[in-house]
Design a protein around this motif. Sequence first.
Motif, PDB file in Angstrom:
ATOM      1  N   VAL A 123       2.098   7.572   6.874  1.00  0.00           N
ATOM      2  CA  VAL A 123       2.430   6.236   6.376  1.00  0.00           C
ATOM      3  C   VAL A 123       3.767   6.279   5.655  1.00  0.00           C
ATOM      4  O   VAL A 123       4.032   7.192   4.869  1.00  0.00           O
ATOM      5  CB  VAL A 123       1.359   5.707   5.393  1.00  0.00           C
ATOM      6  CG1 VAL A 123       1.749   4.341   4.844  1.00  0.00           C
ATOM      7  CG2 VAL A 123       0.004   5.637   6.050  1.00  0.00           C
TER       8      VAL A 123
ATOM      9  N   GLU B 221       2.792   7.205  13.068  1.00  0.00           N
ATOM     10  CA  GLU B 221       3.177   6.682  11.761  1.00  0.00           C
ATOM     11  C   GLU B 221       2.998   5.170  11.720  1.00  0.00           C
ATOM     12  O   GLU B 221       3.235   4.483  12.710  1.00  0.00           O
ATOM     13  CB  GLU B 221       4.650   7.023  11.493  1.00  0.00           C
ATOM     14  CG  GLU B 221       5.159   6.565  10.155  1.00  0.00           C
ATOM     15  CD  GLU B 221       6.599   7.007   9.888  1.00  0.00           C
ATOM     16  OE1 GLU B 221       7.047   6.811   8.768  1.00  0.00           O
ATOM     17  OE2 GLU B 221       7.264   7.540  10.806  1.00  0.00           O
ATOM     18  N   LEU B 222       2.574   4.685  10.551  1.00  0.00           N
ATOM     19  CA  LEU B 222       2.566   3.251  10.254  1.00  0.00           C
ATOM     20  C   LEU B 222       3.628   3.018   9.202  1.00  0.00           C
ATOM     21  O   LEU B 222       3.690   3.736   8.205  1.00  0.00           O
ATOM     22  CB  LEU B 222       1.221   2.794   9.679  1.00  0.00           C
ATOM     23  CG  LEU B 222       0.009   2.807  10.576  1.00  0.00           C
ATOM     24  CD1 LEU B 222      -1.201   2.269   9.813  1.00  0.00           C
ATOM     25  CD2 LEU B 222       0.243   1.988  11.827  1.00  0.00           C
ATOM     26  N   LYS B 223       4.445   2.006   9.403  1.00  0.00           N
ATOM     27  CA  LYS B 223       5.445   1.632   8.411  1.00  0.00           C
ATOM     28  C   LYS B 223       5.016   0.296   7.816  1.00  0.00           C
ATOM     29  O   LYS B 223       5.091  -0.733   8.484  1.00  0.00           O
ATOM     30  CB  LYS B 223       6.833   1.558   9.039  1.00  0.00           C
ATOM     31  CG  LYS B 223       7.309   2.937   9.508  1.00  0.00           C
ATOM     32  CD  LYS B 223       8.707   2.910  10.003  1.00  0.00           C
ATOM     33  CE  LYS B 223       9.667   2.735   8.841  1.00  0.00           C
ATOM     34  NZ  LYS B 223      11.067   2.782   9.253  1.00  0.00           N
ATOM     35  N   VAL B 224       4.534   0.352   6.576  1.00  0.00           N
ATOM     36  CA  VAL B 224       4.041  -0.844   5.901  1.00  0.00           C
ATOM     37  C   VAL B 224       5.234  -1.720   5.523  1.00  0.00           C
ATOM     38  O   VAL B 224       6.203  -1.246   4.927  1.00  0.00           O
ATOM     39  CB  VAL B 224       3.226  -0.468   4.638  1.00  0.00           C
ATOM     40  CG1 VAL B 224       2.732  -1.715   3.925  1.00  0.00           C
ATOM     41  CG2 VAL B 224       2.057   0.445   5.019  1.00  0.00           C
TER      42      VAL B 224
ATOM     43  N   ALA C  62      -5.029   4.629   7.187  1.00  0.00           N
ATOM     44  CA  ALA C  62      -4.161   5.524   7.967  1.00  0.00           C
ATOM     45  C   ALA C  62      -4.543   6.985   7.744  1.00  0.00           C
ATOM     46  O   ALA C  62      -4.576   7.768   8.698  1.00  0.00           O
ATOM     47  CB  ALA C  62      -2.703   5.282   7.602  1.00  0.00           C
TER      48      ALA C  62
ATOM     49  N   VAL D 143      -2.976   2.555   3.417  1.00  0.00           N
ATOM     50  CA  VAL D 143      -2.757   4.000   3.274  1.00  0.00           C
ATOM     51  C   VAL D 143      -4.068   4.754   3.485  1.00  0.00           C
ATOM     52  O   VAL D 143      -4.113   5.756   4.208  1.00  0.00           O
ATOM     53  CB  VAL D 143      -2.121   4.334   1.903  1.00  0.00           C
ATOM     54  CG1 VAL D 143      -2.150   5.825   1.634  1.00  0.00           C
ATOM     55  CG2 VAL D 143      -0.702   3.788   1.826  1.00  0.00           C
TER      56      VAL D 143
END
Length: 189
Positions: free
Chosen positions: A180, A145-148, A173, A170
């Motif tokens: 995301v 996961e990427l947390k913007v 990713a 997004v």
Amino acid sequence: ATGRIVGFEALARWRHAELGWIPPSEFIRIAEASGRIAEIGEHILRSACRDASLLPQDVPVSVNLSVAQLARADLPGRVASILEETGLPPERLKLEVTESMVMSDSRRALATLRRLKALGVWIALDDFGTGYSALSYLRDFSWDELKVDRSFVQTLESDAQSLLIIRSIVELAQRLDISVTVEGVETPS
């Protein structure tokens, strides 16, 4: 879109008996300087796993790791013990790290993250898009996961480029098969 809860994040908060609420920006810094942050982080991890084990089976919990925790060679073993002790399935735990944490000793940090991922826990890259934002980290590790960072959402109305950046992250990713989360989205659109 449905309003259904899809996860929780354990956040450290301290209510002192005499001083009232002490913000994390103050007590985390002190805990790091005193060398107690790893102990506090482990307590938060244990509490979050125990509490999450009482929630519906499809709801994960996210927990931030400190630099001191990530630097410990025994971190994967400690996480495995806490999961066993609390009965939380590993796939319901997301451990969050920031790019600055990984940068301090990237080879060692990525090796530890790989060992954690082998346990079955999710690994998230927190506050993505601020600070260093090295795209090489997306290549060097299989993030779940990427947390913007919320700063992009906070400036949506005043800065048209923020939306373009969020959309680009997004899309990137999605192409890399990474989930995301865009932080700071608290109101329906």
